[in-house]
Design a protein around this motif. Structure first.
Motif, short mmCIF file in Angstrom:
data_model
loop_
_atom_site.label_atom_id
_atom_site.label_comp_id
_atom_site.label_asym_id
_atom_site.label_seq_id
_atom_site.Cartn_x
_atom_site.Cartn_y
_atom_site.Cartn_z
N ASN A 48 0.80 -1.23 0.00
CA ASN A 48 0.00 0.00 0.00
C ASN A 48 0.84 1.28 0.00
O ASN A 48 0.35 2.34 0.36
CB ASN A 48 -0.99 0.00 1.17
CG ASN A 48 -2.34 0.54 0.77
OD1 ASN A 48 -2.70 0.51 -0.40
ND2 ASN A 48 -3.07 1.05 1.73
N GLN A 49 2.12 1.16 -0.38
CA GLN A 49 3.02 2.31 -0.46
C GLN A 49 3.47 2.47 -1.90
O GLN A 49 3.77 1.48 -2.57
CB GLN A 49 4.25 2.09 0.43
CG GLN A 49 3.94 1.91 1.90
CD GLN A 49 3.42 3.19 2.52
OE1 GLN A 49 3.96 4.27 2.28
NE2 GLN A 49 2.37 3.08 3.31
N ILE A 50 3.55 3.72 -2.36
CA ILE A 50 3.99 3.99 -3.72
C ILE A 50 5.24 4.86 -3.69
O ILE A 50 5.33 5.79 -2.89
CB ILE A 50 2.88 4.63 -4.57
CG1 ILE A 50 3.34 4.79 -6.02
CG2 ILE A 50 2.42 5.94 -3.99
CD1 ILE A 50 2.25 5.15 -6.99
N ASP A 51 6.18 4.54 -4.55
CA ASP A 51 7.40 5.32 -4.70
C ASP A 51 7.54 5.68 -6.18
O ASP A 51 7.62 4.79 -7.02
CB ASP A 51 8.61 4.51 -4.23
CG ASP A 51 9.91 5.28 -4.38
OD1 ASP A 51 9.93 6.48 -4.05
OD2 ASP A 51 10.90 4.68 -4.85
N VAL A 52 7.52 6.98 -6.46
CA VAL A 52 7.67 7.46 -7.83
C VAL A 52 9.00 8.20 -7.91
O VAL A 52 9.28 9.06 -7.08
CB VAL A 52 6.52 8.40 -8.23
CG1 VAL A 52 6.69 8.91 -9.66
CG2 VAL A 52 5.17 7.71 -8.08
N SER A 53 9.81 7.85 -8.91
CA SER A 53 11.11 8.49 -9.05
C SER A 53 10.96 9.99 -9.27
O SER A 53 9.95 10.46 -9.81
CB SER A 53 11.90 7.87 -10.22
OG SER A 53 11.27 8.17 -11.44
N ASP A 54 11.96 10.74 -8.83
CA ASP A 54 11.96 12.19 -9.00
C ASP A 54 12.53 12.62 -10.34
O ASP A 54 12.36 13.76 -10.76
CB ASP A 54 12.77 12.85 -7.89
CG ASP A 54 12.11 12.71 -6.54
OD1 ASP A 54 10.87 12.65 -6.48
OD2 ASP A 54 12.83 12.67 -5.53
N GLN A 55 13.24 11.71 -11.01
CA GLN A 55 13.90 12.03 -12.26
C GLN A 55 13.28 11.23 -13.40
O GLN A 55 13.06 10.03 -13.26
CB GLN A 55 15.40 11.69 -12.18
CG GLN A 55 16.14 12.47 -11.11
CD GLN A 55 16.17 13.95 -11.42
OE1 GLN A 55 16.34 14.35 -12.57
NE2 GLN A 55 16.00 14.78 -10.41
N PRO A 56 13.01 11.89 -14.54
CA PRO A 56 12.49 11.14 -15.67
C PRO A 56 13.54 10.18 -16.21
O PRO A 56 14.74 10.42 -16.08
CB PRO A 56 12.15 12.22 -16.70
CG PRO A 56 12.97 13.40 -16.32
CD PRO A 56 13.20 13.31 -14.84
N GLN A 57 13.07 9.09 -16.79
CA GLN A 57 13.96 8.07 -17.36
C GLN A 57 14.36 8.48 -18.77
O GLN A 57 13.54 8.98 -19.54
CB GLN A 57 13.25 6.72 -17.40
CG GLN A 57 12.81 6.23 -16.05
CD GLN A 57 13.97 6.01 -15.11
OE1 GLN A 57 14.91 5.30 -15.45
NE2 GLN A 57 13.93 6.62 -13.94
N ASN A 58 15.60 8.26 -19.10
CA ASN A 58 16.10 8.52 -20.45
C ASN A 58 15.96 7.24 -21.27
O ASN A 58 15.91 6.15 -20.73
CB ASN A 58 17.57 8.95 -20.41
CG ASN A 58 17.74 10.29 -19.72
OD1 ASN A 58 16.89 11.16 -19.83
ND2 ASN A 58 18.83 10.44 -19.00
N GLY A 59 15.91 7.39 -22.56
CA GLY A 59 15.83 6.23 -23.44
C GLY A 59 14.44 6.08 -24.01
O GLY A 59 13.54 6.85 -23.74
N VAL A 60 14.30 5.05 -24.81
CA VAL A 60 13.03 4.79 -25.47
C VAL A 60 12.30 3.70 -24.69
O VAL A 60 12.63 2.53 -24.79
CB VAL A 60 13.25 4.36 -26.93
CG1 VAL A 60 11.93 4.09 -27.61
CG2 VAL A 60 14.05 5.41 -27.68
N ILE A 61 11.34 4.13 -23.89
CA ILE A 61 10.54 3.22 -23.09
C ILE A 61 9.08 3.61 -23.30
O ILE A 61 8.75 4.78 -23.28
CB ILE A 61 10.89 3.34 -21.58
CG1 ILE A 61 12.36 3.11 -21.34
CG2 ILE A 61 10.05 2.39 -20.75
CD1 ILE A 61 12.81 3.47 -19.93
N ASP A 62 8.23 2.62 -23.50
CA ASP A 62 6.81 2.90 -23.59
C ASP A 62 6.19 2.82 -22.20
O ASP A 62 6.60 1.99 -21.39
CB ASP A 62 6.12 1.87 -24.51
CG ASP A 62 6.53 2.04 -25.95
OD1 ASP A 62 6.78 3.19 -26.37
OD2 ASP A 62 6.59 1.02 -26.66
N PRO A 63 5.18 3.67 -21.92
CA PRO A 63 4.51 3.58 -20.63
C PRO A 63 3.89 2.19 -20.47
O PRO A 63 3.28 1.66 -21.40
CB PRO A 63 3.42 4.64 -20.70
CG PRO A 63 3.78 5.53 -21.83
CD PRO A 63 4.62 4.72 -22.77
N CYS A 64 4.07 1.61 -19.30
CA CYS A 64 3.46 0.32 -19.01
C CYS A 64 3.40 0.12 -17.51
O CYS A 64 4.14 0.74 -16.75
CB CYS A 64 4.19 -0.83 -19.68
SG CYS A 64 5.82 -1.14 -19.01
#
Length: 83
Positions: A48-64
């Motif tokens: 029940n805990q969420i951790d979202v990174s503070d920095q955007p990811q580089n590279g070609v990644i599709d949302p999933c």
């Protein structure tokens, strides 16, 4: 279970959606677009805990989003677009 074609979220929408998942979901992780921010952000959800990174990811990644659990009944997973 992997969910692709994921829409943009606010952090609150993502958190609310993850907390609405059935009890069989043990973990979730993935890459999502956050509204009003550039890039994709990695997140992890457990206990029940969420951790979202503070920095955007580089590279070609599709949302999933990857859902990890036991006895997953896909019919009972709320639509990710219903946020």
């Amino acid at each position: 279970m992997t969910i692709q074609d994921v829409p943009s979220f606010t952090k609150k929408q993502l958190s609310d959606w993850l907390k609405s998942l059935p009890k069989g979901i043990i973990r979730a992780k993935g890459y999502v677009k956050l509204e009003q921010k550039q890039g994709l952000y990695h997140f992890q959800y457990s206990s029940n805990q969420i951790d979202v990174s503070d920095q955007p990811q580089n590279g070609v990644i599709d949302p999933c989003i990857v859902l990890i659990g036991q006895d997953l009944d896909t019919a009972n997973i709320p639509e990710v677009y219903g946020t």
